[in-house]
Motif scaffolding. Structure first.
Motif, PDB file in Angstrom:
ATOM      1  N   ASP A 174       3.776  -8.095   7.952  1.00  0.00           N
ATOM      2  CA  ASP A 174       5.175  -8.028   8.376  1.00  0.00           C
ATOM      3  C   ASP A 174       5.769  -6.682   7.988  1.00  0.00           C
ATOM      4  OD1 ASP A 174       5.129 -10.574   9.382  1.00  0.00           O
ATOM      5  OD2 ASP A 174       6.738 -11.350   8.124  1.00  0.00           O
ATOM      6  N   LEU A 175       6.666  -6.212   8.817  1.00  0.00           N
ATOM      7  CA  LEU A 175       7.554  -5.117   8.435  1.00  0.00           C
ATOM      8  C   LEU A 175       8.853  -5.770   7.995  1.00  0.00           C
ATOM      9  CD1 LEU A 175       8.221  -2.079   8.286  1.00  0.00           C
ATOM     10  CD2 LEU A 175       9.004  -2.246  10.660  1.00  0.00           C
ATOM     11  N   VAL A 176       9.228  -5.567   6.737  1.00  0.00           N
ATOM     12  CA  VAL A 176      10.442  -6.169   6.193  1.00  0.00           C
ATOM     13  C   VAL A 176      11.486  -5.068   6.022  1.00  0.00           C
ATOM     14  CG1 VAL A 176      11.432  -7.561   4.339  1.00  0.00           C
ATOM     15  CG2 VAL A 176       9.031  -7.866   4.982  1.00  0.00           C
ATOM     16  N   LEU A 177      12.667  -5.289   6.576  1.00  0.00           N
ATOM     17  CA  LEU A 177      13.752  -4.318   6.518  1.00  0.00           C
ATOM     18  C   LEU A 177      14.927  -4.903   5.754  1.00  0.00           C
ATOM     19  CD1 LEU A 177      13.729  -3.120  10.245  1.00  0.00           C
ATOM     20  CD2 LEU A 177      12.621  -2.015   8.302  1.00  0.00           C
ATOM     21  N   ALA A 178      15.570  -4.078   4.927  1.00  0.00           N
ATOM     22  CA  ALA A 178      16.752  -4.485   4.170  1.00  0.00           C
ATOM     23  C   ALA A 178      17.861  -3.470   4.381  1.00  0.00           C
ATOM     24  CB  ALA A 178      16.426  -4.609   2.685  1.00  0.00           C
ATOM     25  N   PHE A 179      19.089  -3.969   4.463  1.00  0.00           N
ATOM     26  CA  PHE A 179      20.256  -3.116   4.675  1.00  0.00           C
ATOM     27  C   PHE A 179      21.350  -3.498   3.689  1.00  0.00           C
ATOM     28  CE2 PHE A 179      18.059  -3.676   8.692  1.00  0.00           C
ATOM     29  CZ  PHE A 179      17.953  -2.371   9.173  1.00  0.00           C
ATOM     30  N   GLY A 180      22.079  -2.497   3.210  1.00  0.00           N
ATOM     31  CA  GLY A 180      23.233  -2.732   2.369  1.00  0.00           C
ATOM     32  C   GLY A 180      24.392  -1.892   2.850  1.00  0.00           C
ATOM     33  N   ALA A 181      25.602  -2.379   2.711  1.00  0.00           N
ATOM     34  CA  ALA A 181      26.775  -1.652   3.196  1.00  0.00           C
ATOM     35  C   ALA A 181      27.966  -1.878   2.288  1.00  0.00           C
ATOM     36  CB  ALA A 181      27.121  -2.087   4.621  1.00  0.00           C
ATOM     37  N   SER A 182      28.760  -0.826   2.126  1.00  0.00           N
ATOM     38  CA  SER A 182      30.040  -0.951   1.415  1.00  0.00           C
ATOM     39  C   SER A 182      31.159  -0.569   2.365  1.00  0.00           C
ATOM     40  CB  SER A 182      30.073  -0.030   0.176  1.00  0.00           C
ATOM     41  OG  SER A 182      30.087   1.332   0.564  1.00  0.00           O
ATOM     42  N   GLN A 183      32.225  -1.317   2.312  1.00  0.00           N
ATOM     43  CA  GLN A 183      33.404  -1.025   3.123  1.00  0.00           C
ATOM     44  C   GLN A 183      34.551  -0.760   2.157  1.00  0.00           C
ATOM     45  OE1 GLN A 183      32.021  -4.429   3.696  1.00  0.00           O
ATOM     46  NE2 GLN A 183      30.367  -3.304   4.657  1.00  0.00           N
ATOM     47  N   GLY A 184      34.702   0.510   1.794  1.00  0.00           N
ATOM     48  CA  GLY A 184      35.614   0.862   0.710  1.00  0.00           C
ATOM     49  C   GLY A 184      36.947   1.396   1.149  1.00  0.00           C
ATOM     50  N   ALA A 185      37.388   1.107   2.370  1.00  0.00           N
ATOM     51  CA  ALA A 185      38.681   1.592   2.864  1.00  0.00           C
ATOM     52  C   ALA A 185      38.785   3.104   2.707  1.00  0.00           C
ATOM     53  CB  ALA A 185      39.829   0.890   2.168  1.00  0.00           C
ATOM     54  N   CYS A 186      37.693   3.792   3.050  1.00  0.00           N
ATOM     55  CA  CYS A 186      37.638   5.254   3.030  1.00  0.00           C
ATOM     56  C   CYS A 186      37.728   5.854   1.631  1.00  0.00           C
ATOM     57  CB  CYS A 186      38.686   5.872   3.939  1.00  0.00           C
ATOM     58  SG  CYS A 186      38.088   6.076   5.621  1.00  0.00           S
TER      59      CYS A 186
ATOM     60  N   ALA B   1      19.393   1.836   4.462  1.00  0.00           N
ATOM     61  CA  ALA B   1      18.320   1.055   5.071  1.00  0.00           C
ATOM     62  C   ALA B   1      17.024   1.282   4.296  1.00  0.00           C
ATOM     63  CB  ALA B   1      18.134   1.445   6.540  1.00  0.00           C
ATOM     64  N   PHE B   2      16.243   0.212   4.144  1.00  0.00           N
ATOM     65  CA  PHE B   2      14.990   0.257   3.392  1.00  0.00           C
ATOM     66  C   PHE B   2      13.920  -0.525   4.154  1.00  0.00           C
ATOM     67  CE2 PHE B   2      18.397   0.753   0.439  1.00  0.00           C
ATOM     68  CZ  PHE B   2      17.957   1.672  -0.503  1.00  0.00           C
ATOM     69  N   GLU B   3      12.642  -0.233   3.830  1.00  0.00           N
ATOM     70  CA  GLU B   3      11.552  -0.947   4.471  1.00  0.00           C
ATOM     71  C   GLU B   3      10.428  -1.234   3.487  1.00  0.00           C
ATOM     72  OE1 GLU B   3       9.367   1.175   7.441  1.00  0.00           O
ATOM     73  OE2 GLU B   3       9.377   3.043   6.322  1.00  0.00           O
ATOM     74  N   GLN B   4       9.666  -2.291   3.789  1.00  0.00           N
ATOM     75  CA  GLN B   4       8.391  -2.590   3.144  1.00  0.00           C
ATOM     76  C   GLN B   4       7.427  -3.034   4.230  1.00  0.00           C
ATOM     77  OE1 GLN B   4       7.879  -4.811  -0.535  1.00  0.00           O
ATOM     78  NE2 GLN B   4      10.107  -4.820  -0.854  1.00  0.00           N
ATOM     79  N   LEU B   5       6.223  -2.458   4.257  1.00  0.00           N
ATOM     80  CA  LEU B   5       5.155  -2.913   5.139  1.00  0.00           C
ATOM     81  C   LEU B   5       4.202  -3.705   4.267  1.00  0.00           C
ATOM     82  CD1 LEU B   5       3.952  -2.894   7.974  1.00  0.00           C
ATOM     83  CD2 LEU B   5       2.748  -0.793   7.388  1.00  0.00           C
ATOM     84  N   VAL B   6       4.164  -5.025   4.465  1.00  0.00           N
ATOM     85  CA  VAL B   6       3.457  -5.898   3.536  1.00  0.00           C
ATOM     86  C   VAL B   6       2.104  -6.326   4.100  1.00  0.00           C
ATOM     87  CG1 VAL B   6       5.635  -6.688   2.587  1.00  0.00           C
ATOM     88  CG2 VAL B   6       4.558  -7.991   4.413  1.00  0.00           C
TER      89      VAL B   6
ATOM     90  N   LEU C 182      15.502  -8.824   7.059  1.00  0.00           N
ATOM     91  CA  LEU C 182      14.756  -9.521   8.101  1.00  0.00           C
ATOM     92  C   LEU C 182      13.300  -9.115   8.071  1.00  0.00           C
ATOM     93  CD1 LEU C 182      15.223  -8.039  11.672  1.00  0.00           C
ATOM     94  CD2 LEU C 182      15.894  -6.809   9.626  1.00  0.00           C
ATOM     95  N   SER C 183      12.445  -9.979   8.600  1.00  0.00           N
ATOM     96  CA  SER C 183      11.015  -9.688   8.696  1.00  0.00           C
ATOM     97  C   SER C 183      10.613  -9.631  10.163  1.00  0.00           C
ATOM     98  CB  SER C 183      10.190 -10.761   7.974  1.00  0.00           C
ATOM     99  OG  SER C 183      10.368 -12.031   8.580  1.00  0.00           O
ATOM    100  N   LEU C 184       9.683  -8.718  10.454  1.00  0.00           N
ATOM    101  CA  LEU C 184       9.189  -8.507  11.811  1.00  0.00           C
ATOM    102  C   LEU C 184       7.668  -8.578  11.782  1.00  0.00           C
ATOM    103  CD1 LEU C 184      11.506  -5.466  12.381  1.00  0.00           C
ATOM    104  CD2 LEU C 184      11.748  -7.626  13.604  1.00  0.00           C
ATOM    105  N   PRO C 185       7.058  -9.641  12.327  1.00  0.00           N
ATOM    106  CA  PRO C 185       5.607  -9.775  12.301  1.00  0.00           C
ATOM    107  C   PRO C 185       4.924  -8.711  13.150  1.00  0.00           C
ATOM    108  CG  PRO C 185       6.679 -11.873  12.760  1.00  0.00           C
ATOM    109  CD  PRO C 185       7.730 -10.817  12.890  1.00  0.00           C
ATOM    110  N   ALA C 186       3.717  -8.341  12.739  1.00  0.00           N
ATOM    111  CA  ALA C 186       2.920  -7.386  13.508  1.00  0.00           C
ATOM    112  C   ALA C 186       2.465  -8.013  14.818  1.00  0.00           C
ATOM    113  CB  ALA C 186       1.717  -6.943  12.693  1.00  0.00           C
ATOM    114  N   LEU C 187       2.502  -7.237  15.896  1.00  0.00           N
ATOM    115  CA  LEU C 187       1.965  -7.717  17.167  1.00  0.00           C
ATOM    116  C   LEU C 187       0.455  -7.857  17.105  1.00  0.00           C
ATOM    117  CD1 LEU C 187       3.965  -5.733  19.888  1.00  0.00           C
ATOM    118  CD2 LEU C 187       3.980  -8.209  19.509  1.00  0.00           C
ATOM    119  N   VAL C 188      -0.197  -6.919  16.412  1.00  0.00           N
ATOM    120  CA  VAL C 188      -1.658  -6.917  16.281  1.00  0.00           C
ATOM    121  C   VAL C 188      -1.991  -6.914  14.796  1.00  0.00           C
ATOM    122  CG1 VAL C 188      -3.790  -5.678  16.777  1.00  0.00           C
ATOM    123  CG2 VAL C 188      -1.908  -5.635  18.433  1.00  0.00           C
ATOM    124  N   PRO C 189      -2.739  -7.904  14.285  1.00  0.00           N
ATOM    125  CA  PRO C 189      -3.128  -7.892  12.871  1.00  0.00           C
ATOM    126  C   PRO C 189      -3.870  -6.604  12.538  1.00  0.00           C
ATOM    127  CG  PRO C 189      -3.631 -10.006  13.872  1.00  0.00           C
ATOM    128  CD  PRO C 189      -3.255  -9.078  14.998  1.00  0.00           C
TER     129      PRO C 189
END
Length: 244
Positions: free
Chosen positions: A157-169, A196-201, A224-231
């Protein structure tokens, strides 16, 4: 030219030597991979944000958008110039995560209108199936936030993580995140800031990411995780092509 035969699903390392110039690249032509990323954060007083992909997108590849914004707009309209059909995987009053399969190849610009200051991360991915597991989290005032956990069911899987801050500028940036993640994209100091971050597991497992900020602010995170199309398998010895 001296070349060691390649195994289709292994990474390859190409080296070109011209005088004193040495250039190399590592590619994996079958496994899950990020083709291109781009980001944009708007300025104070803006109510919409847009960002073009750096290069043309390829038909059939997966497009992904993570955005954050000030205010309380829920599910603001997301569009692009290729008229792709976008699916909201996760959404809240200050963030959203969308995917689409590119319906054609060509230049593409993504636009979001939350009627508030916003930041946007756009990605093009190849070698992946549609999203499998995903989750998100948000807080109205905190100095840390977790994406929540997902447990993958596919070895590759390709696993992606995102974080965000909304600090009113007030340009609040992240100062730490969980270990084991590869950082690859940052909108910088905008009214809304995101990473944005990633892990290829290579095996199934449970994954999460936790972000911290110097002071409390509105925060959001998604994974979120994204499975490989081809092992595929990993190789400790890359295939090397030497051209003299």
């Amino acid at each position: 030219v001296r070349q060691r035969a390649a195994t289709p699903c292994k990474p390859s390392l190409s080296i070109l030597r011209m005088g004193t110039l040495l250039a190399f690249s590592v590619t994996n032509v079958t496994g899950p991979r990020v083709i291109q990323v781009s980001n944009n954060g708007d300025s104070l007083g803006s109510t919409a944000v847009s960002d073009p992909y750096t290069g043309s997108v390829t038909a059939g590849n997966l497009l992904l958008v993570f955005a954050s914004w000030d205010g309380s707009a829920s599910s603001p309209p997301l569009t692009d110039t290729l008229s792709n059909t976008w699916t909201a995987l996760e959404s809240g009053s200050s963030f959203g995560l969308w995917t689409a399969v590119a319906n054609s190849s060509g230049a593409d610009t993504v636009a979001l209108n939350p009627s508030a200051n916003a930041s946007i991360q756009i990605l093009e991915l190849a070698g992946v199936a549609g999203p499998a597991q995903h989750t998100s989290n948000a807080s109205t005032s905190a100095a840390s936030i977790s994406t929540g956990s997902i447990t993958t069911t596919n070895a590759n899987d390709l696993v992606l993580a995102f974080g965000a801050s909304q600090g009113a500028c007030n340009a609040i940036n992240f100062n730490s995140w969980s270990s084991g993640w590869q950082f690859f994209n940052d909108t910088g100091s905008h009214c809304s800031t995101s990473l944005a971050f990633e892990q290829l597991v290579s095996s199934t497992g449970t994954f999460s990411d936790t972000f911290t900020t110097p002071t409390s602010t509105n925060l959001a995170a998604a994974i979120l995780s994204l499975p490989a199309l081809v092992p595929f398998t990993y190789s400790a010895q890359p295939v090397v092509n030497i051209i003299q």
